[in-house]
Scaffold this active site. Structure first.
Site, PDB file in Angstrom:
ATOM      1  N   GLY A  54      13.857   5.507 -79.652  1.00  0.00           N
ATOM      2  CA  GLY A  54      13.514   6.090 -78.363  1.00  0.00           C
ATOM      3  C   GLY A  54      13.793   5.115 -77.241  1.00  0.00           C
ATOM      4  O   GLY A  54      14.678   4.257 -77.347  1.00  0.00           O
ATOM      5  N   SER A  55      13.028   5.244 -76.188  1.00  0.00           N
ATOM      6  CA  SER A  55      13.304   4.476 -74.970  1.00  0.00           C
ATOM      7  C   SER A  55      12.802   3.031 -75.096  1.00  0.00           C
ATOM      8  O   SER A  55      11.917   2.730 -75.894  1.00  0.00           O
ATOM      9  CB  SER A  55      12.620   5.153 -73.787  1.00  0.00           C
ATOM     10  OG  SER A  55      11.222   5.117 -73.974  1.00  0.00           O
ATOM     11  N   LYS A  90       6.531  11.583 -86.853  1.00  0.00           N
ATOM     12  CA  LYS A  90       6.050  12.141 -85.574  1.00  0.00           C
ATOM     13  C   LYS A  90       7.278  12.475 -84.739  1.00  0.00           C
ATOM     14  O   LYS A  90       7.865  11.610 -84.091  1.00  0.00           O
ATOM     15  CB  LYS A  90       5.175  11.103 -84.876  1.00  0.00           C
ATOM     16  CG  LYS A  90       4.107  11.666 -83.941  1.00  0.00           C
ATOM     17  CD  LYS A  90       4.627  12.530 -82.807  1.00  0.00           C
ATOM     18  CE  LYS A  90       5.144  11.727 -81.639  1.00  0.00           C
ATOM     19  NZ  LYS A  90       5.798  12.580 -80.615  1.00  0.00           N
ATOM     20  N   GLU A  98      20.752   2.914 -68.225  1.00  0.00           N
ATOM     21  CA  GLU A  98      21.019   4.062 -69.102  1.00  0.00           C
ATOM     22  C   GLU A  98      20.621   5.334 -68.360  1.00  0.00           C
ATOM     23  O   GLU A  98      19.452   5.532 -68.045  1.00  0.00           O
ATOM     24  CB  GLU A  98      20.207   3.939 -70.397  1.00  0.00           C
ATOM     25  CG  GLU A  98      20.537   5.038 -71.378  1.00  0.00           C
ATOM     26  CD  GLU A  98      19.695   4.981 -72.642  1.00  0.00           C
ATOM     27  OE1 GLU A  98      18.458   4.837 -72.532  1.00  0.00           O
ATOM     28  OE2 GLU A  98      20.274   5.099 -73.738  1.00  0.00           O
ATOM     29  N   CYS A 122      22.284   7.832 -77.528  1.00  0.00           N
ATOM     30  CA  CYS A 122      22.003   6.395 -77.339  1.00  0.00           C
ATOM     31  C   CYS A 122      23.301   5.609 -77.246  1.00  0.00           C
ATOM     32  O   CYS A 122      23.403   4.655 -76.492  1.00  0.00           O
ATOM     33  CB  CYS A 122      21.140   5.876 -78.470  1.00  0.00           C
ATOM     34  SG  CYS A 122      21.841   6.172 -80.089  1.00  0.00           S
ATOM     35  N   GLY A 134       9.393   1.718 -76.751  1.00  0.00           N
ATOM     36  CA  GLY A 134       9.660   0.795 -77.864  1.00  0.00           C
ATOM     37  C   GLY A 134       8.884  -0.506 -77.718  1.00  0.00           C
ATOM     38  O   GLY A 134       8.351  -1.046 -78.689  1.00  0.00           O
ATOM     39  N   GLU A 142      15.152   1.204 -82.511  1.00  0.00           N
ATOM     40  CA  GLU A 142      16.477   1.744 -82.174  1.00  0.00           C
ATOM     41  C   GLU A 142      16.363   2.281 -80.760  1.00  0.00           C
ATOM     42  O   GLU A 142      15.817   3.369 -80.539  1.00  0.00           O
ATOM     43  CB  GLU A 142      16.851   2.877 -83.140  1.00  0.00           C
ATOM     44  CG  GLU A 142      16.965   2.462 -84.601  1.00  0.00           C
ATOM     45  CD  GLU A 142      18.318   1.827 -84.921  1.00  0.00           C
ATOM     46  OE1 GLU A 142      19.110   1.595 -83.996  1.00  0.00           O
ATOM     47  OE2 GLU A 142      18.557   1.557 -86.104  1.00  0.00           O
TER      48      GLU A 142
HETATM   49  P1  NAD Z   1      10.775   8.215 -75.637  1.00  0.00           P
HETATM   50  O1  NAD Z   1      10.622   6.761 -75.875  1.00  0.00           O
HETATM   51  O2  NAD Z   1      10.167   8.796 -74.433  1.00  0.00           O
HETATM   52  O3  NAD Z   1      10.175   9.048 -76.869  1.00  0.00           O
HETATM   53  C1  NAD Z   1      10.554   8.785 -78.195  1.00  0.00           C
HETATM   54  C2  NAD Z   1       9.409   9.102 -79.126  1.00  0.00           C
HETATM   55  O4  NAD Z   1       8.327   8.215 -78.836  1.00  0.00           O
HETATM   56  C3  NAD Z   1       8.849  10.514 -78.974  1.00  0.00           C
HETATM   57  O5  NAD Z   1       8.543  11.027 -80.245  1.00  0.00           O
HETATM   58  C4  NAD Z   1       7.566  10.287 -78.185  1.00  0.00           C
HETATM   59  O6  NAD Z   1       6.591  11.272 -78.426  1.00  0.00           O
HETATM   60  C5  NAD Z   1       7.128   8.944 -78.739  1.00  0.00           C
HETATM   61  N1  NAD Z   1       6.184   8.207 -77.881  1.00  0.00           N
HETATM   62  C6  NAD Z   1       6.039   8.278 -76.538  1.00  0.00           C
HETATM   63  N2  NAD Z   1       5.032   7.463 -76.132  1.00  0.00           N
HETATM   64  C7  NAD Z   1       4.551   6.860 -77.241  1.00  0.00           C
HETATM   65  C8  NAD Z   1       3.536   5.887 -77.469  1.00  0.00           C
HETATM   66  N3  NAD Z   1       2.781   5.393 -76.486  1.00  0.00           N
HETATM   67  N4  NAD Z   1       3.333   5.464 -78.734  1.00  0.00           N
HETATM   68  C9  NAD Z   1       4.082   5.944 -79.757  1.00  0.00           C
HETATM   69  N5  NAD Z   1       5.037   6.872 -79.601  1.00  0.00           N
HETATM   70  C10 NAD Z   1       5.286   7.326 -78.357  1.00  0.00           C
HETATM   71  O7  NAD Z   1      12.333   8.461 -75.699  1.00  0.00           O
HETATM   72  P2  NAD Z   1      13.122   9.792 -75.388  1.00  0.00           P
HETATM   73  O8  NAD Z   1      13.211   9.966 -73.923  1.00  0.00           O
HETATM   74  O9  NAD Z   1      12.562  10.903 -76.196  1.00  0.00           O
HETATM   75  O10 NAD Z   1      14.556   9.419 -76.008  1.00  0.00           O
HETATM   76  C11 NAD Z   1      15.545   8.864 -75.257  1.00  0.00           C
HETATM   77  C12 NAD Z   1      15.711   7.404 -75.573  1.00  0.00           C
HETATM   78  O11 NAD Z   1      15.927   7.205 -76.966  1.00  0.00           O
HETATM   79  C13 NAD Z   1      16.937   6.826 -74.905  1.00  0.00           C
HETATM   80  O12 NAD Z   1      16.649   5.572 -74.355  1.00  0.00           O
HETATM   81  C14 NAD Z   1      17.928   6.692 -76.051  1.00  0.00           C
HETATM   82  O13 NAD Z   1      18.932   5.743 -75.837  1.00  0.00           O
HETATM   83  C15 NAD Z   1      17.033   6.344 -77.175  1.00  0.00           C
HETATM   84  N6  NAD Z   1      17.685   6.621 -78.468  1.00  0.00           N
HETATM   85  C16 NAD Z   1      18.094   5.576 -79.246  1.00  0.00           C
HETATM   86  C17 NAD Z   1      18.744   5.812 -80.447  1.00  0.00           C
HETATM   87  C18 NAD Z   1      19.205   4.675 -81.311  1.00  0.00           C
HETATM   88  O14 NAD Z   1      19.457   4.910 -82.482  1.00  0.00           O
HETATM   89  N7  NAD Z   1      19.337   3.457 -80.809  1.00  0.00           N
HETATM   90  C19 NAD Z   1      18.972   7.122 -80.859  1.00  0.00           C
HETATM   91  C20 NAD Z   1      18.558   8.158 -80.055  1.00  0.00           C
HETATM   92  C21 NAD Z   1      17.897   7.892 -78.861  1.00  0.00           C
END
Ligand code: NAD
Length: 483
Positions: free
Chosen positions: A230-231, A177, A385, A286, A235, A252
């Site tokens: 993601g965030s 996804k 962040e 990240c 997470g 992650e």
């Molecule tokens: P986000 O958490 O908003 O979205 C990430 C993913 O989660 C997207 O595909 C989104 O559609 C999905 N999502 C959103 N709500 C959801 C739910 N309720 N259930 C399941 N999935 C859902 O994050 P973002 O703003 O897209 O990305 C930025 C964040 O990602 C930052 O905090 C960054 O540090 C982190 N990040 C971490 C790494 C790592 O490897 N540690 C790498 C890249 C980004």
């Protein structure tokens, strides 16, 4: 050959089909603010179809393939990715707003993950365990089954490579996804999988909104493992949702990573990394080095070097391939602006900013890279962040002070240390609460082979390297009593 897929469709069971909701998500080119494409808005019903197809693949052709055969298909995927390097880089540059050179590096990294995990498939195995007389005991490493992969928009290709690549290597069937803000290269992978001969259903790609397709994937009882990048806020929800049906979840998450510069550092070597580690991908990384900790004796020298670099930074359309493109969205631009106004209100010392290229498209989500000096380690800009091109310089006194400041956030993803003192290198590596430590470098050029992941609020579980293969598999112990 160029891609022919229709972004308005979903990739399930080796074929393209219309999304069941009949709805679409609009992708915007953040460099211009113009619409880039319509993408299917995957629903819970689409996720269900994808999970059913993945399970069927495990029970069918994909599950029957040997490790060597899986390896060949993955390596082929890597090879095909490279044949599309220009097209994929341009697609990613427009979708993410990432300067072309950085987007090209992401294509190469995705190919490299498929090559690496293709080569690793038949090199990971169980053990035989000396046990009681009359027994033979051994372990098998088996796939979890159906793995769900939820990824963000900032490095789609790299994250797909490291997560989907490792999952497929261990014989799982994946449901991916991608993020609603940028998902074109993720969809392109469907076409690459078909060309490489990946059996139908081994990889399914369902774009859509997080709270719809994403939430449906984590809640699906037919999914046996979730890899989430993601965030922290999302997470946490993903972990809870996976917990409802007791499946492992790899998280992650975000970071507030430091580069720590001691007074014996080779500053000529360090200087480009100090800035680039913070502003790469417009700071939407990240592992961005958003905090630069500098020993007091060289503070002024480091400030002068970083200021000079900042003044040369140019921001512009991703296709113009300057130092920085735009933020992914107007929303992200507003978040970063919010931090800049906090800095102003609190009287933070702004040391330098980059500049905009001439003729910037009006609708773009641009922001200037900004460097702040002499920031308190407890200030919000040094703790939260930002996910934008903002770096703070924090002076420190000695080794103990550097460790205390480096470890004083909720995050723990990576850290860089610049020092020529061997003993200090080892002590710092031990004391820093992070998942990766870079000594006299930052990022190890991506390090496909190197286990990656966080501690504390940056998450748990490891991706990349061989270690990911353990995470994407489960140990079964077989104890045979034969007398
Ligand atoms: P986000 O958490 O908003 O979205 C990430 C993913 O989660 C997207 O595909 C989104 O559609 C999905 N999502 C959103 N709500 C959801 C739910 N309720 N259930 C399941 N999935 C859902 O994050 P973002 O703003 O897209 O990305 C930025 C964040 O990602 C930052 O905090 C960054 O540090 C982190 N990040 C971490 C790494 C790592 O490897 N540690 C790498 C890249 C980004």
């Amino acid at each position: 050959m160029s891609f022919t897929f229709d972004s308005k469709q979903i990739f399930i069971d080796g074929a393209w089909r219309d999304g069941l909701s009949g709805k679409f998500v609009e992708l915007v080119d953040p460099s211009t603010g113009e619409m880039l494409a319509l993408v299917a808005r995957g629903s819970a019903a689409d996720i269900d179809a994808a999970v059913v197809a993945a399970q069927a693949a495990l029970d069918g052709d994909w599950g029957a393939m040997t490790a060597v055969e899986r390896g060949r298909v993955l390596a082929k995927m890597g090879e095909i990715v490279l044949t599309h390097i220009d097209e994929l880089a341009e697609m990613e540059a427009k979708d993410v707003g990432k300067p072309l050179t950085q987007a090209r590096n992401d294509v190469i990294a995705m190919a490299r993950y498929f090559e690496f995990y293709g080569g690793a498939c038949d090199k990971i195995h169980g053990d035989s365990i000396p046990f009681m007389d009359g027994f033979t005991v051994y372990t098998l490493r088996e796939p979890h089954g159906v793995t769900g992969h939820i990824i963000p928009w900032n490095y789609p290709m790299q994250i797909i490579g490291r997560s989907v690549g490792a999952a497929l290597a261990m014989g799982n069937a994946a449901v991916l996804k991608p993020a609603e803000e940028a998902c074109l290269t993720a969809l392109a992978l469907g076409e690459i999988a078909v060309e490489a001969g990946l059996p139908a259903g081994a990889l399914n790609i369902v774009p859509g909104i997080g709270s719809e397709a994403g939430a449906a994937l984590t809640a699906h009882t037919g999914v046996h493992h979730i890899s989430f990048t993601g965030s922290n806020a999302v997470g946490t929800m993903v972990q809870q949702s996976g917990g409802e049906h007791v499946i492992p979840v790899t998280l992650e998450l975000g970071g507030k990573s430091p580069q720590i510069v001691f007074d014996d550092a080779d500053l000529d070597a360090a200087m480009p990394f100090l800035v680039n580690g913070g502003i790469q991908n417009a700071g939407q990384t990240c592992s961005a080095a958003s905090r630069i900790l500098v020993q007091r004796g060289i503070y002024d020298e480091v400030v002068a070097g970083m200021v000079a670099q900042y003044k040369a930074l140019k921001v512009g359309n991703a296709l113009d391939d300057l130092n920085l493109g735009p933020m992914i969205s107007k929303r992200q631009q507003e978040i970063v602006k919010g931090y800049l106004s906090i800095a102003k209100t609190d009287g933070l010392q702004m040391l330098a900013q980059g500049s905009y290229a001439d003729g910037l498209p009006e609708g773009g989500a641009y922001i200037l890279p900004t460097l702040f000096g002499d920031v308190s380690p407890e200030h919000r800009l040094a703790q939260e962040e930002i996910f934008g091109p903002v770096q703070v310089l924090i002076p420190f006194d000695d080794e103990a002070d550097a460790v205390r400041i480096a470890n004083c956030t909720d995050f723990g993803l990576v850290a860089g240390v610049w020092t020529e003192n061997g003993g200090r290198q080892l002590r710092m590596a031990k004391k820093l609460q992070v998942g990766q430590v870079f000594i006299n470098n930052y990022g190890a050029a991506g390090g496909v082979e190197l286990p990656f992941g966080g501690v504390k609020g940056s998450g748990h579980g490891r991706e990349k390297g061989f270690e990911a293969l353990y995470g994407f598999s489960v140990t079964k112990t077989v104890a045979i009593k034969h007398g």
